[in-house]
Scaffold this motif. Structure first.
Motif, mmCIF file in Angstrom:
data_model
loop_
_atom_site.group_PDB
_atom_site.id
_atom_site.type_symbol
_atom_site.label_atom_id
_atom_site.label_comp_id
_atom_site.label_asym_id
_atom_site.label_seq_id
_atom_site.Cartn_x
_atom_site.Cartn_y
_atom_site.Cartn_z
ATOM 1 N N GLU A 67 38.834 46.360 42.055
ATOM 2 C CA GLU A 67 38.270 45.126 41.521
ATOM 3 C C GLU A 67 39.007 43.890 42.044
ATOM 4 O O GLU A 67 40.225 43.884 42.175
ATOM 5 N N CYS A 81 39.647 41.169 40.544
ATOM 6 C CA CYS A 81 40.643 40.726 39.562
ATOM 7 C C CYS A 81 41.947 41.513 39.709
ATOM 8 O O CYS A 81 43.025 40.955 39.499
ATOM 9 N N TYR A 138 32.790 42.240 43.002
ATOM 10 C CA TYR A 138 33.544 42.804 41.880
ATOM 11 C C TYR A 138 34.304 44.018 42.411
ATOM 12 O O TYR A 138 35.519 44.063 42.384
ATOM 13 N N CYS A 152 34.182 38.166 35.578
ATOM 14 C CA CYS A 152 35.626 37.932 35.484
ATOM 15 C C CYS A 152 36.240 37.576 36.832
ATOM 16 O O CYS A 152 37.237 36.857 36.907
ATOM 17 N N CYS A 153 35.670 38.125 37.898
ATOM 18 C CA CYS A 153 36.327 37.987 39.203
ATOM 19 C C CYS A 153 36.238 36.580 39.808
ATOM 20 O O CYS A 153 37.247 36.076 40.320
#
Ligand SMILES: [Zn+2]
Length: 793
Positions: free
Chosen positions: A300, A302, A348, A368-369
């Motif tokens: 991912e 993130c 992602y 979120c990324c």
């Protein structure tokens, strides 16, 4: 005292955006021996990064604001940090207004909740961290005051002798430590340490999936007793970052030792060559050691963000360049591919192989990324230099100007380079008065024999040429310690360091325990990992083999992907003839691009780990083995569960001719279905004209996680308008890790189906049982099965 300090800082800076001197941090006692040079003091000027920073400012941050807000939501707090970094470089009233409105919304929420600690504790740590960063960059205090209010509310209720809390997401500690460094208020440091220490203890009631699998949120053992990188990879880095902080702030060896053990496990056994971590789709988690599938690679974005920050902290802790080598690897490869060239599309997952059914998204439900991409690029300046007293560290090779030191002891560094395309780096060192100090210049491990620390990857050849380094034209002996050349001298205006890092093309092999990379080679040049992508290679990339002796060269193509150095050379490609589906090898001119630049020209095949021999290459076009269907179709089940862009999952899996390594083989396509109870699940072959068939082989998927072997299956064939079962001569097996073969009385037909009855499992416990009571009542039945291959003869 602590409030006074903050109050002074606020008075000096309130409302002034004009010029950014570093807002004073509190003098907080023990901390990292090395300090990064704040982003505000570093101006990035080079071709490569300056353009990315500009796209980040003009496109990416706006995109994330727009997409978050147009659904009635609120933009994420990371944008506050990013905007602060951008505004510290140049005024942008529209952006400033937008971010101040966002701060106002968050701060008003905190004000409204008063001192409700339950609400405050769910204020993600990202806001606390962002509030400090925004104050540092702009001097504006609204966000910082709100962050302090939230932190105080938490401190009033939580801590030793008060309540405890183990969060599923671990960013709160990072935010509390930022707040401590800003204000000097030891309550925030102590609270961060308290939350860190509570993790893994047994006296806190966990709920739901946190209770069932405590490795998921790194809650399986007290942090100081942990030794392995496990569980959800993003959460993991959000724990390992404050663990490094607490090790630095307390000087206690048990924190340092745990951190070192975990880092070693991650880097030596669980990191992709791109620097990405968290290889497994299920729970977005670290795999077992050496479990690094390329097609299903989760990796991912993130987690790459967290991995950059974590390795940076490890450098600050240990003063060793091997952490910066790792940071650079993630930054230029596994992280940077997370955003498109234009800045408006994001990944992602970051797979290392694509069959051509995967691309970056404009937006998704779990976004979120993108904000992590935006804040890391905006803050890049923070990672380029560091200081320890008067001593200066040059960590990354990025064309930039850095203003170091304080009044009376200023030094300006000017770095000029075409990195990552070229290893020539020129650094002008310009002190305001002649002065003796040391400049430490990092010599990357890849210039010698180290791909990554440990033995997970190795170069096939030895470096033929060494880096050179000179001061004012005079060559220095290349003596490194902890990965740095130390240049200790009396510096004066006009002094120049000139360095040359040779950038030959290097071939990389993986530890043989990485099954997916067996018989394969990755190509690197300088800090970049390369990939073969379809547009440069005749529409395919999976059919290429790069023999060990193939001579490879590189050249710069200014017209390609914004200007990239490509690797080219005569290699082989395998093709399948349309006439009889036989496979032959033909010469091919390889063009490989930097991995970060893939997927900017539409969907198609891509591969990082290239076969060394033609037998490993995938012949294209894919023609089903004969006598097989012209069309395959599935049981009409809408695949709405694929919340992420799951590129393994494709109907082509059943007829692509691949022989899987195992039922959990994520290096191949598979076709998954999740029928509800009572809903039929079938896959069908349609033949252009009647064929006679008398046997069938099916390879089921069982990924040990979501996807299980079915309960039963059978073959039916089309007879007129009806579907009839064949007369089987064998039992229908459901064995794992092999083809299940069944022979039957020959039938002549135009269509054949496999009908499957999947098992029903409890979503959370994995318990298998009858669907009625236990499952349907709670509406959480879970029936997933998959085919990796199905052949009929
Ligand atoms: Zn993410």
């Amino acid at each position: 005292m602590r409030y006074k300090l903050l109050a002074v800082a606020m008075t000096l800076c309130a409302g002034s955006l004009a010029l950014v001197a570093q807002r004073p941090l509190a003098d907080v006692g023990p901390d990292y021996p090395i300090r990064p040079v704040p982003q505000a003091q570093v101006d990035i000027t080079d071709e490569f990064w300056a353009r990315k920073l500009e796209a980040n400012r003009t496109v990416s941050i706006q995109h994330v604001f727009d997409r978050s807000e147009e659904r009635g939501g609120r933009a994420p707090a990371q944008l506050i940090e990013a905007a602060g970094d951008m505004l510290s470089k140049r005024p942008d009233p529209a952006l400033e207004k937008r971010v101040d409105d966002l701060i106002e919304r968050i701060a008003a929420g905190i004000d409204a909740r008063g001192s409700d600690p339950e609400a405050a504790i769910r204020t993600q740590g990202t806001f606390l961290e962002a509030a400090v960063a925004y104050y540092q960059a702009t001097g504006k205090t609204r966000a910082l005051e709100a962050a302090i209010k939230a932190a105080n509310a938490i401190d009033a209720s939580y801590g030793p002798g008060k309540k405890t809390y183990i969060s599923g997401h671990e960013g709160l500690k990072i935010g509390l430590i930022s707040l401590y460094r800003q204000t000097g208020d030891t309550r925030y440091r102590d609270l961060a340490k308290f939350f860190l220490d509570e993790r893994g203890k047994d006296d806190y009631p966990r709920q739901g999936e946190y209770a069932l699998d405590r490795t998921y949120a790194q809650d399986h053992a007290p942090v100081v007793k942990q030794s392995e990188a496990v569980g959800h990879a993003v959460r993991a880095t959000y724990l390992y970052i404050p663990l490094a902080d607490i090790a630095a702030l307390t000087g206690r060896p048990e924190y340092l030792q745990a951190e070192d053990r975990i880092w070693t496990d991650a880097v030596f056994r669980k990191t992709y060559v791109t620097g990405a971590i968290g290889s497994i789709r299920f729970h977005e988690q670290f795999g077992a050691p050496y479990e690094l599938p390329n097609l299903s690679a989760w990796g991912e974005t993130c987690a790459s963000y967290g991995n950059v920050v974590w390795n940076h902290r490890m450098f600050l802790l240990h003063q060793d360049a091997k952490y910066l080598d790792q940071m650079e690897r993630v930054l230029y490869n596994g992280f940077l591919d997370g955003v498109s060239q234009k800045g408006d599309r994001f990944f992602y997952q970051n797979p290392l192989t694509s069959y051509g059914n995967y691309e970056r998204f404009d937006w998704i439900n779990t976004p979120c990324c993108p904000p992590n991409v935006v804040r890391l690029i905006a803050s890049l300046g923070r990672y380029v230099y560091a200081t320890q007293g008067d001593e200066v560290y040059v960590n990354l090779f990025v064309g930039s100007t850095a203003r170091l030191g304080s009044e009376g002891r200023r030094t300006v560094l000017r770095q000029e380079t075409r990195y990552p395309w070229d290893g020539q780096v020129r650094i002008a060192v310009d002190p305001d008065a002649p002065r003796r100090f040391s400049v430490y210049v990092r010599i990357p491990g890849w210039t010698a024999e180290t791909v990554t620390p440990g033995d997970l990857y190795r170069f096939t050849d030895r470096a033929r040429e060494s880096p050179t380094i000179a001061v004012n034209g005079k060559t220095l002996a290349l003596r490194t310690a902890n990965g740095f050349v130390k240049i200790d001298r009396q510096w004066q205006a006009g002094d120049t360091i000139e360095m040359r890092l040779p950038m030959p093309i290097r071939r990389v092999l993986a530890d043989p325990r990485v099954r997916d990379d067996e018989g394969r080679v990755a190509l690197e040049r300088g800090p970049l990992v390369y990939a073969a992508e379809w547009p440069d290679n005749g529409g395919h990339a999976l059919n290429i083999a790069v023999p060990d002796r193939a001579p490879l060269t590189s050249e710069f193509r200014s017209d390609l992907l914004g200007g990239v150095e490509v690797i080219t050379g005569p290699v082989e490609a395998v093709v399948r003839t349309a006439a009889d589906a036989s496979v032959r090898t033909r010469p091919h001119r390889l063009v490989a691009i930097p991995y970060y630049a893939w997927a900017n020209r539409g969907m198609g095949e891509m591969q990082v780990w290239l076969p060394r021999t033609a037998d490993k290459a995938r012949a294209t076009p894919i023609v089903p083995p004969r006598p097989i269907a012209t069309v395959a179709s599935s049981g009409g089940i809408e695949k709405k569960w694929t919340g992420y862009n799951d590129q393994n999952d494709d109907i082509a899996a059943v007829y692509d001719g691949a022989t899987p390594l195992s039922s959990a083989d994520e290096s191949n396509l598979y076709f998954r279905m999740r029928p509800a109870v009572g809903q039929p699940a079938w896959v069908e072959y349609d033949f252009a004209r009647p064929v006679s068939i008398s046997s069938s082989e099916v390879y089921f998927a069982d990924d040990r996680r979501f996807c299980k072997l079915p309960t039963s299956w059978r073959i039916v064939y089309k007879s007129g308008d009806a579907w009839k079962p064949v007369v089987a001569r064998d039992a229908y097996g459901v064995a794992k890790d092999r083809f299940n073969r069944v022979a039957f009385d020959a039938v002549t037909t135009t269509a054949v189906r496999i009908e499957v009855e999947p098992v029903t499992r409890h979503y959370r416990t994995g318990e298998i049982g009858p669907p009625e009571a236990m499952f349907l009542a709670r509406d959480i039945d879970w029936r997933e099965f998959g085919l990796i291959e199905w052949r009929v003869k």
